[in-house]
Motif scaffolding. Structure first.
Motif, PDB file in Angstrom:
ATOM      1  N   GLY A 224      -6.550 -17.712  -8.122  1.00  0.00           N
ATOM      2  CA  GLY A 224      -6.360 -16.790  -7.006  1.00  0.00           C
ATOM      3  C   GLY A 224      -7.668 -16.179  -6.550  1.00  0.00           C
ATOM      4  O   GLY A 224      -8.750 -16.742  -6.772  1.00  0.00           O
ATOM      5  N   PRO A 242       1.712 -13.948  -4.262  1.00  0.00           N
ATOM      6  CA  PRO A 242       1.470 -14.392  -5.642  1.00  0.00           C
ATOM      7  C   PRO A 242       2.374 -15.519  -6.099  1.00  0.00           C
ATOM      8  O   PRO A 242       2.039 -16.223  -7.056  1.00  0.00           O
ATOM      9  CB  PRO A 242       1.724 -13.122  -6.464  1.00  0.00           C
ATOM     10  CG  PRO A 242       2.577 -12.260  -5.610  1.00  0.00           C
ATOM     11  CD  PRO A 242       2.212 -12.565  -4.198  1.00  0.00           C
ATOM     12  N   ARG A 245       0.574 -19.368  -3.318  1.00  0.00           N
ATOM     13  CA  ARG A 245      -0.710 -19.234  -2.623  1.00  0.00           C
ATOM     14  C   ARG A 245      -0.764 -20.248  -1.485  1.00  0.00           C
ATOM     15  O   ARG A 245      -0.469 -21.425  -1.673  1.00  0.00           O
ATOM     16  CB  ARG A 245      -1.861 -19.458  -3.590  1.00  0.00           C
ATOM     17  CG  ARG A 245      -1.958 -18.391  -4.668  1.00  0.00           C
ATOM     18  CD  ARG A 245      -2.878 -18.813  -5.793  1.00  0.00           C
ATOM     19  NE  ARG A 245      -4.221 -19.092  -5.303  1.00  0.00           N
ATOM     20  CZ  ARG A 245      -5.075 -19.912  -5.933  1.00  0.00           C
ATOM     21  NH1 ARG A 245      -4.710 -20.551  -7.023  1.00  0.00           N
ATOM     22  NH2 ARG A 245      -6.273 -20.090  -5.437  1.00  0.00           N
ATOM     23  N   ILE A 252      -0.007 -17.282  -8.614  1.00  0.00           N
ATOM     24  CA  ILE A 252      -1.087 -16.568  -9.295  1.00  0.00           C
ATOM     25  C   ILE A 252      -0.626 -16.309 -10.727  1.00  0.00           C
ATOM     26  O   ILE A 252       0.435 -15.707 -10.938  1.00  0.00           O
ATOM     27  CB  ILE A 252      -1.404 -15.237  -8.592  1.00  0.00           C
ATOM     28  CG1 ILE A 252      -1.869 -15.495  -7.154  1.00  0.00           C
ATOM     29  CG2 ILE A 252      -2.448 -14.447  -9.354  1.00  0.00           C
ATOM     30  CD1 ILE A 252      -2.121 -14.216  -6.351  1.00  0.00           C
ATOM     31  N   ARG A 257      -2.872 -11.661 -12.083  1.00  0.00           N
ATOM     32  CA  ARG A 257      -2.067 -10.582 -11.512  1.00  0.00           C
ATOM     33  C   ARG A 257      -2.413  -9.251 -12.186  1.00  0.00           C
ATOM     34  O   ARG A 257      -2.582  -8.233 -11.506  1.00  0.00           O
ATOM     35  CB  ARG A 257      -0.573 -10.879 -11.681  1.00  0.00           C
ATOM     36  CG  ARG A 257      -0.084 -12.085 -10.918  1.00  0.00           C
ATOM     37  CD  ARG A 257       1.409 -12.284 -11.122  1.00  0.00           C
ATOM     38  NE  ARG A 257       1.863 -13.516 -10.476  1.00  0.00           N
ATOM     39  CZ  ARG A 257       3.037 -13.684  -9.907  1.00  0.00           C
ATOM     40  NH1 ARG A 257       3.906 -12.695  -9.892  1.00  0.00           N
ATOM     41  NH2 ARG A 257       3.376 -14.833  -9.357  1.00  0.00           N
ATOM     42  N   GLU A 273       1.986  -7.164  -1.329  1.00  0.00           N
ATOM     43  CA  GLU A 273       2.577  -8.338  -1.966  1.00  0.00           C
ATOM     44  C   GLU A 273       3.669  -8.926  -1.085  1.00  0.00           C
ATOM     45  O   GLU A 273       4.751  -8.354  -0.957  1.00  0.00           O
ATOM     46  CB  GLU A 273       3.155  -7.976  -3.331  1.00  0.00           C
ATOM     47  CG  GLU A 273       3.833  -9.148  -4.020  1.00  0.00           C
ATOM     48  CD  GLU A 273       4.524  -8.787  -5.328  1.00  0.00           C
ATOM     49  OE1 GLU A 273       4.944  -9.705  -6.054  1.00  0.00           O
ATOM     50  OE2 GLU A 273       4.639  -7.582  -5.614  1.00  0.00           O
TER      51      GLU A 273
END
Length: 460
Positions: A224, A242, A245, A252, A257, A273
């Protein structure tokens, strides 16, 4: 001869096939090429212009799709008659190819779902029940979202995604963009830059740009956004997906994270998010939302239902951290609700009766079967010549068929076989395209992939 005035510029940014396409569009539209006129063969025109046959064929295919040319077997390409419309000026006025192109038979698009993926009759039942409460539907409703729905969403998002929120911190709206518009107005005035991992998300970027926010492109690695780039950028707000991607389609990992959550807490920063389709992972259990890590005080959670319900049901929700929830409450009287009150009440009932979670289980089985079938068909038709990347929760695969054509050319060749695919990435060689499988019927996948092989395989 008309073709004597055709000059293709190899140094221009516009691909040669698009230059050739534009030339014939203009000539046919203005009557310089008349209805029924026989155009040069692909081989002859390629030789005359000193370009590849693929360049000419791609231009011809697009012209056929849009109705400028007709391909007659064993005879070649012929111009078609166009309806004449009066024009007030001599300037060329033509509808864009995207707007004028007919709908293709096989659509690997990302803007629809399989009609059998949703129990429409059940939704109709809940809509009718909501409509029966005339004392409710004759008023605007709660600006923040119906209390019944916000209460149901608090329980649903916790059970399905691990999100922790009280109904007072949930804001309902008509999908991602309206909610992002409202959120952009609540961000601190000294934080007007949004960090996003390349390649970014066009729809979100448009909202941020319209609201005067600057986008900061951040490099990523296999996990990420790179932490060193994030630290040195100075940004205090980042936008992430997340679960999927946008570049790689991979999630992720939990370690990254946790690092992003720690960065946000240490810097007093905010993470936006976007949990698009996070609940639709089918090969393994869905990964919990980032908002569920730690206190959630530095995360704004965004959830939607476009692939779980119907794309036409524009419904999404924000879970605001306490700091932004207080800002929202101060301004709430000035915000109008953008989502249908009737649909909010219907969705609340669907969640309360457990039907939404049943729908999720059905969709996971359906999309697992469709994704597996699509991969098998691609491998069967193309063998080792093709490169395939599955983006599971996005319900699509990224395909590079390994031929000397950019993304737009691949799309045009596919359209010539009545198949819609979507461009992906830059126009580089070899090109890549997206095949979304949420909307195409499962039984249509083998024939659609076979048609792609007819369009592309002969060029390998």
């Amino acid at each position: 001869m008309l073709l004597d005035y055709l000059n293709l510029d190899e140094t221009a940014a516009e691909p040669l096939y698009q230059q050739l396409y534009r030339f014939f569009c203009s000539a046919i539209t203005h009557g310089q090429i008349t209805a029924g006129e026989h155009l040069p063969s692909i081989r002859r025109l390629a030789e005359d212009l000193n370009v590849s046959r693929t360049t000419v064929e791609t231009a011809y295919q697009q012209l056929c799709v849009e109705g400028y040319l007709e391909s007659r077997p064993q005879r070649g390409y012929y111009a078609l008659a166009l309806p004449l419309t009066p024009q007030k000026s001599s300037a060329v006025q033509r509808v864009s190819p995207a707007a004028s192109a007919p709908k293709l038979r096989y659509r690997f698009s990302t803007d629809s779902i399989d009609r059998r993926a949703f129990r429409v009759e059940l939704w109709q039942k809940y809509i009718r029940e909501a409509l029966s409460h005339q004392e409710i539907i004759t008023a605007y409703g709660d600006h923040q979202g119906e209390p019944e729905l916000r209460s149901a969403l608090a329980e649903y998002s916790h059970s399905v995604r691990g999100v922790t929120a009280s109904p007072e911190r949930i804001v309902v709206g008509a999908g991602t963009q309206p909610l992002l518009f409202m959120l952009s107005g609540m961000l601190r005035r000294n934080d007007r830059m949004i960090g996003m991992e390349s390649p970014g998300f066009v729809q979100a970027e448009q909202v941020f740009a319209d609201c005067g926010l600057e986008i900061c492109r951040l490099p990523g690695d296999e996990s990420g956004i790179r932490l060193d780039a994030l630290e040195s950028s100075g940004v205090r707000i980042i936008y992430v997906n997340p679960t999927n991607r946008l570049g790689s389609g991979s999630p992720i990992p939990m370690t990254r994270r946790a690092e992003l959550i720690e960065w946000a807490a240490r810097r007093g920063a905010m993470i936006l998010e976007d949990d698009y389709n996070g609940e639709l992972r089918y090969s393994a259990r869905p990964i919990p939302a980032m908002q569920s890590i730690g206190s959630g005080d530095n995360v704004v959670y965004l959830g939607t239902f476009s692939k779980v319900l119907l794309p036409s049901v524009r419904m999404g929700y924000l879970v605001l951290p306490p700091s932004l929830a207080s800002v929202y409450q101060e301004r709430s009287a000035a915000y109008n609700q953008t989502a249908s009150r009737v649909e909010q009440l219907a969705l609340a009932r669907m969640i309360r009766e457990g039907e939404l979670e049943k729908q999720l289980r059905r969709l996971r089985k359906l999309y697992a079967a469709k994704g597996e079938l699509l991969l098998c068909c691609l491998q069967k038709e193309f063998g080792s010549a093709i490169q395939i990347t599955m983006q599971e929760t996005a319900l699509r695969v990224v395909v590079s068929p390994g031929i000397p054509a950019d993304s737009a050319q691949l799309c045009a060749l596919a359209a010539g076989q009545n198949v819609q695919v979507l461009p992906f990435g830059e126009n580089e060689l070899p090109g890549r395209v997206l095949l979304g499988f949420s909307g195409i019927a499962q039984e249509d996948i083998p024939e659609a992939v076979h048609r792609l092989s007819l369009a592309w395989k002969t060029k390998i």
